[in-house]
Write a protein that holds these residues in place. Structure first.
Motif, PDB file in Angstrom:
ATOM      1  N   LYS A 130      47.562  38.348  35.381  1.00 12.00           N
ATOM      2  CA  LYS A 130      46.834  38.262  35.264  1.00 12.00           C
ATOM      3  C   LYS A 130      47.856  36.763  35.783  1.00 12.00           C
ATOM      4  N   GLN A 182      44.379  43.051  35.854  1.00 10.32           N
ATOM      5  CA  GLN A 182      44.768  43.034  33.637  1.00 10.32           C
ATOM      6  C   GLN A 182      43.544  43.200  32.831  1.00 10.32           C
ATOM      7  N   ARG A 183      42.498  43.090  33.342  1.00  8.13           N
ATOM      8  CA  ARG A 183      41.412  44.141  32.488  1.00  8.13           C
ATOM      9  C   ARG A 183      40.618  45.539  32.683  1.00  8.13           C
ATOM     10  N   TYR A 184      40.849  45.664  34.231  1.00  4.34           N
ATOM     11  CA  TYR A 184      40.723  47.782  34.280  1.00  4.34           C
ATOM     12  C   TYR A 184      41.817  48.240  34.967  1.00  4.34           C
ATOM     13  N   LYS A 199      42.508  39.349  37.626  1.00  4.84           N
ATOM     14  CA  LYS A 199      41.954  39.021  36.629  1.00  4.84           C
ATOM     15  C   LYS A 199      41.136  40.583  36.020  1.00  4.84           C
TER      16      LYS A 199
END
Length: 432
Positions: free
Chosen positions: A377, A94-96, A91
């Protein structure tokens, strides 16, 4: 106000830098190569870190608890921690981006290793097990790092890209078990129990891996890959740039995950109880380290050849090879005389090789079947299943051996590996 302007200016400069990669195929190729180099360096440290738990985790628990019935518990706990960490690393990535997710995971794993050292010093099982849980973050991150090399790889080179990053794990992973005596003596020299020595190496190695990634993995390959997909750019150099698949293949994800889960269960179960089995037959700690060193070497060293074969022969063909090799490993482990180091080395090497075939073919299937907008993710979620399966294999291995024998455990593992064959036959229609 001045700080706000500087912040906006820095953001604009960062955006401009990223855009320059979108417009330059040469920069993309350069970043692809640099990503493989940086991740490979981190894998050397990561390999050394993961070796500690594999080699002496079960022995440390056996020493503290006074029974072998729970000797598989450390493996189960650290792989459970690996499962939780895989989800969060996926996660975060995926986000950063990969840089943030991977560096955070390695550093947390290093802190867990420090906890294990303290637990050994004060002889506390209550601290040992939660520390192993945190230490599992390093194992999960070391495994997820293999995905970073694929972000800018073409579909025909993905398995090769995976293997290039994995092969460097060999240097640390083989050195780690063979430094058991050295680190044990070092630990004793500073007043720490000898079995905690490898975890001193693990703490240092994991933290160094995290620092290397945090400093050097710039710009982030996953961020660039997402930008390329968003602009729908076709790769100019088919050998290096991002493929432009935009659909998700759920069947491919399911098959890739199943291949890796089965290979993980078999490998962890047999590997976990081999040190205990060897100690029962009078082998020294150095001999245990030698056998585990060959095993881990076989897990990673053949990766370049495996990656080439997976790309050339196909994912499912190599998955069948994985099942066959694991079967041979189980049979040889079961019937090899307990006092024969040579046969144990061959058996554990086959075990590592079968795992290698399964991991690279399964990973390639996962990458093939996902799109960049959800890839990290999904990869994290799949690695959760892999870690949980390893936890199940580790936890049950000690109980099977305590209730029956190492022979029974090895035979069960070998038979279980045969399940790979019907799975991959079913998947042949979806192979790319």
């Amino acid at each position: 106000m001045v700080l706000q302007k500087e912040s906006v200016k820095a953001l604009d400069e960062q955006t401009a830098t990223l855009q320059s990669y979108i417009c330059s195929p040469e920069k993309q190729k350069s970043l692809y190569k640099r990503t493989l180099f940086v991740v490979s360096i981190s894998q050397i440290f990561g390999g050394a870190g993961l070796a500690a738990g594999v080699t002496v985790g079960a022995l440390l628990a056996q020493q503290m608890l006074g029974t072998e019935a729970f000797a598989g518990l450390p493996s189960a706990i650290l792989t459970l921690g690996s499962a939780v960490a895989a989800l969060f690393v996926g996660k975060l990535s995926q986000r950063y981006g990969r840089r943030t997710g991977l560096s955070a995971g390695f550093i947390v794993g290093g802190l867990g290793a420090i906890g294990v050292i303290i637990a050994a010093i004060i002889n506390s099982a209550y601290l040992l097990f939660p520390s192993l849980l945190v230490y599992g973050a390093g194992t999960a991150t070391n495994l997820q790092a293999r995905y970073a090399g694929t972000d800018l790889a073409n579909s025909k080179q993905r398995a090769t890209a995976i293997s290039m990053t994995m092969v460097f794990t060999t240097f640390g992973a083989v050195a780690g078990p063979n430094l058991v005596n050295v680190m044990g003596n070092f630990a004793l020299s500073i007043g720490v129990p000898s079995l905690a020595g490898p975890f001193i190496l693990a703490a240092t190695a994991y933290i160094l891996a995290g620092v290397v990634l945090f400093i050097m993995l710039r710009p982030d390959p996953l961020v660039i890959a997402r930008m390329l997909e968003a602009t729908n750019q076709e790769p100019i150099d088919k050998g290096h740039l991002t493929a432009t698949e935009h659909t998700e293949d759920k069947k491919g994800i399911m098959v890739g995950a199943t291949i890796m889960v089965l290979t993980q269960i078999v490998m962890v179960a047999i590997m976990t109880m081999t040190p205990v089995h060897m100690r029962h037959h009078g082998h020294s700690l150095g001999a245990v380290g030698l056998v585990i060193g060959f095993h881990i070497g076989a897990m990673y060293l053949p990766s370049l050849i495996t990656g080439f074969l997976v790309d050339k022969l196909g994912r499912t063909t190599m998955a069948i090879a994985s099942g066959t090799t694991l079967l041979l490993a189980g049979l040889l482990s079961a019937f090899a005389p307990g006092d024969s180091i040579v046969l144990l080395i061959i058996a554990l090497s086959l075990l590592g090789l079968g795992w290698n075939f399964g991991l690279i073919s399964g990973t390639a299937l996962i990458v093939d079947s996902t799109k960049t907008s959800t890839r990290a993710k999904t990869q994290g979620s799949v690695d959760v299943l892999i870690a949980l399966s390893g936890a199940a294999g580790g936890a049950s291995s000690g109980m099977i051996v305590a209730g029956s024998s190492y022979l029974t455990l090895s035979l069960i593992g070998g038979i279980l590996s045969l399940l790979l064959i019907p799975v991959v036959i079913w998947s042949r229609g979806s192979e790319k």
